[in-house]
Design a protein around this motif. Sequence first.
Motif, PDB file in Angstrom:
ATOM      1  N   CYS A 106       0.527  -1.289   0.185  1.00  0.00           N
ATOM      2  CA  CYS A 106      -0.368   0.196   0.293  1.00  0.00           C
ATOM      3  C   CYS A 106       1.117   1.271  -0.286  1.00  0.00           C
ATOM      4  CB  CYS A 106      -1.170  -0.147   1.079  1.00  0.00           C
ATOM      5  SG  CYS A 106      -2.267  -1.385   0.951  1.00  0.00           S
ATOM      6  N   HIS A 115      -4.542   5.535   4.650  1.00  0.00           N
ATOM      7  CA  HIS A 115      -5.682   4.315   5.418  1.00  0.00           C
ATOM      8  C   HIS A 115      -6.621   3.431   4.854  1.00  0.00           C
ATOM      9  CE1 HIS A 115      -5.497   9.751   5.470  1.00  0.00           C
ATOM     10  NE2 HIS A 115      -5.422   8.530   6.669  1.00  0.00           N
ATOM     11  N   ARG A 116      -5.968   3.583   3.548  1.00  0.00           N
ATOM     12  CA  ARG A 116      -6.433   1.658   2.414  1.00  0.00           C
ATOM     13  C   ARG A 116      -6.014   0.369   3.486  1.00  0.00           C
ATOM     14  NH1 ARG A 116      -7.511  -0.891  -2.462  1.00  0.00           N
ATOM     15  NH2 ARG A 116      -7.171  -2.715  -2.009  1.00  0.00           N
ATOM     16  N   LEU A 118      -4.452   0.796   6.676  1.00  0.00           N
ATOM     17  CA  LEU A 118      -5.250   0.558   7.803  1.00  0.00           C
ATOM     18  C   LEU A 118      -6.696  -0.128   7.993  1.00  0.00           C
ATOM     19  CD1 LEU A 118      -4.361   3.945   9.495  1.00  0.00           C
ATOM     20  CD2 LEU A 118      -3.824   2.042   9.796  1.00  0.00           C
ATOM     21  N   ASP A 119      -7.331   0.389   6.657  1.00  0.00           N
ATOM     22  CA  ASP A 119      -8.892  -0.384   6.457  1.00  0.00           C
ATOM     23  C   ASP A 119      -8.561  -1.737   6.343  1.00  0.00           C
ATOM     24  OD1 ASP A 119      -9.547   2.322   6.872  1.00  0.00           O
ATOM     25  OD2 ASP A 119     -10.545   2.679   5.016  1.00  0.00           O
ATOM     26  N   THR A 120      -7.593  -2.373   5.969  1.00  0.00           N
ATOM     27  CA  THR A 120      -7.488  -3.725   5.491  1.00  0.00           C
ATOM     28  C   THR A 120      -7.883  -4.477   6.774  1.00  0.00           C
ATOM     29  OG1 THR A 120      -6.882  -3.309   3.099  1.00  0.00           O
ATOM     30  CG2 THR A 120      -6.243  -5.484   4.000  1.00  0.00           C
ATOM     31  N   ALA A 122      -8.121  -2.974  10.175  1.00  0.00           N
ATOM     32  CA  ALA A 122      -9.399  -2.630  10.363  1.00  0.00           C
ATOM     33  C   ALA A 122     -10.637  -3.894   9.742  1.00  0.00           C
ATOM     34  CB  ALA A 122      -9.387  -1.466  10.469  1.00  0.00           C
ATOM     35  N   ARG A 123     -10.775  -3.850   8.968  1.00  0.00           N
ATOM     36  CA  ARG A 123     -11.627  -5.307   8.430  1.00  0.00           C
ATOM     37  C   ARG A 123     -11.447  -6.666   8.386  1.00  0.00           C
ATOM     38  NH1 ARG A 123     -11.811  -1.452   3.990  1.00  0.00           N
ATOM     39  NH2 ARG A 123     -10.494  -3.135   2.636  1.00  0.00           N
ATOM     40  N   ILE A 284      -5.265  -1.184  16.914  1.00  0.00           N
ATOM     41  CA  ILE A 284      -6.510  -1.339  16.372  1.00  0.00           C
ATOM     42  C   ILE A 284      -7.176  -2.870  17.153  1.00  0.00           C
ATOM     43  CG2 ILE A 284      -6.732  -2.574  13.953  1.00  0.00           C
ATOM     44  CD1 ILE A 284      -4.534  -1.291  12.429  1.00  0.00           C
ATOM     45  N   ARG A 289     -10.518   1.374  16.499  1.00  0.00           N
ATOM     46  CA  ARG A 289      -9.858   1.993  16.636  1.00  0.00           C
ATOM     47  C   ARG A 289      -8.760   2.909  17.213  1.00  0.00           C
ATOM     48  NH1 ARG A 289      -8.414   3.130  10.049  1.00  0.00           N
ATOM     49  NH2 ARG A 289     -10.317   2.363   9.078  1.00  0.00           N
ATOM     50  N   HIS A 333      -9.730   9.225  10.621  1.00  0.00           N
ATOM     51  CA  HIS A 333     -10.134   7.634  10.873  1.00  0.00           C
ATOM     52  C   HIS A 333      -9.702   6.436  11.461  1.00  0.00           C
ATOM     53  CE1 HIS A 333      -9.636   8.295   5.733  1.00  0.00           C
ATOM     54  NE2 HIS A 333      -8.622   9.162   5.920  1.00  0.00           N
ATOM     55  N   GLY A 334      -9.885   7.567  13.119  1.00  0.00           N
ATOM     56  CA  GLY A 334     -10.050   6.411  13.742  1.00  0.00           C
ATOM     57  C   GLY A 334     -11.108   6.518  14.774  1.00  0.00           C
TER      58      GLY A 334
END
Length: 355
Positions: A106, A115-116, A118-120, A122-123, A284, A289, A333-334
């Motif tokens: 990334c 952020h991509r 982090l989102d990955t 977190a999911r 996370i 997060r 983003h958190g």
Amino acid sequence: MKRVGGLWQTLTGWPNLALALHRAALGKRGRPDVAQFLLDWEPRLVVLRRELESGEYRTGGYRTFVVREPKARRISAAPFRDRVVHHVLTQVLEPVFEPRFTRESCACRTGLGTHRALDTAARAAFAFPHVMQGDIRKYFPSIDHGILKGQLAGAVKCARTLQLLATIIEGSNEQEAVSGVFPGDDLFTSLERRRGLPLGNQTSQFFANLYLNSFDHFVLREIRPRRYVRYVDDFLLFHEDKGFLKEARVRIEAHLDSLRLRLHDGKSRTYRTEDGFTFLGWRIFPEHRRLVRTNVVRFHRRMKAMWEDYRAGDLELEKVVERLRAWDAHAAHGDTWRLREGIYQRYPFGPRGPA
């Protein structure tokens, strides 16, 4: 994929050079070396182009300094004309290598980024109970020049482009010493092989993604975790079976040997996702997060310094807003609404007067 040739004409073409100059100067036009170059940029760019085409181009000396936050790092600043050449190269090479990269890498890529990643993560933390966190020990100082040049030659068959790449790589300044003996080494191997890339170059960021690209493919095709994400030298593997991840670590260490890299023992571990894990400055958990404490402490210090400068009349409100915007967007983003509200209430940038 086939090797790509015929890059040189595009690389040294005037549109590519002019765009590289613009990108290298972006946000830095007030710096003395940049401003001096821009005063008569056209003849300077003509000379640079002539040097590239004739093969006479050589890199200049680096200026080094240490930044302390978020951690102590040695930064190497190349002369501005070299930074233009770095953009000249990456603008042409990125379209060549982008199809070869995986979506799980990334860093410094259009449409991806922090952020991509982090989102990955977190999911995946929500979906799977275990995560193996990996961190490469002294990554930039460890990158082997010979291996890197071989990777570049595996995709590029334009001899003049490869020669320019070799000039940039071999022109790297001396980096932090890294010890390590790898399978097949003899007593003198570590002394004979050059390694290390300067942290701060546009090309170094690109090379850092490329160097671990084969590792990404190895993880996805051979180990096959449920989820995987990498940001430069930090990576995560998720799975429902903790034993699977412990075995994966053994295989990862063996593969990294082929790249002459080592895991950082203190930062490479397997965790339960419900207990939380740290990644890219965030803590996370499956359901939420939050920013790590050191990030918040640093921001408090920045806010206090800006508050004092603002109250003293040394900083305008527009500059304060400009400096806060990027951090606020990142923190948003958190689960940080109360944190941000509390910080901004503590430092109200209203009418100036006695503090």
